[in-house]
Write a protein that holds these residues in place. Sequence first.
Motif: not given
Length: 202
Positions: A94-98, A110-111, A72-75, A79-82
């Motif tokens: 991971l997707f649930k955490y994000l 953001k995601f 998460f820290e890296v993502l 920049n931008g919306r992912l």
Amino acid sequence: MQYFTADTHFFHDRLLGVSEFAPRPFLTVEDMNETIINNWNQVVDENDIVYHLGDIAMLHTRPAKAAYEQIFEVLDSLNGRLVLIKGNHDARDLFKYLEKNNHPAGSGMKFEFHDVGALIKMNHRQYYLTHYPMMMGIVKQIINLHGHIHHYAVPIKENINVGVDTPETDYLDEKIPFGTPLSSAQVEKMVEQKAIDFAKRR
């Protein structure tokens, strides 16, 4: 603007140096991560959208939550919306955490998440965005952007590998710094040049 990438494999130490599958010229994952982040942020602005077509990271830290925090820290530093399309190395947890830690960025969140793929329209063409290359047959005006196969290319003109290791950036006039997402204009150029290349082979 819209950008496209795949197979960043943040933290994946088995891709460093002499890896047979996708060798990357870095001594440490920290160096690889930093290079991708810096090259990404050189071209992507806060309000841009980046479609990431899977295999975000590979980190086996335990407990899993500690790995998700680092990813998460890296993502979050990008920049931008992912718009994240799930790859074979992306855990659903991971997707649930994000999603749990999602937050406003630019003019949206953001995601954004897709399990299988997304269909978008760009410059009078439809693009099917997936992790795995799709064998779609002859479908006019539909291009499959994908990742997964790293430094290989599908021998079909409608399939374009947009991963960070793709050999298909050879269709561009300029060299792309490692990890830089491809702009919509660059993708269009790759589509056009691959079609020209394949027409010459007939």
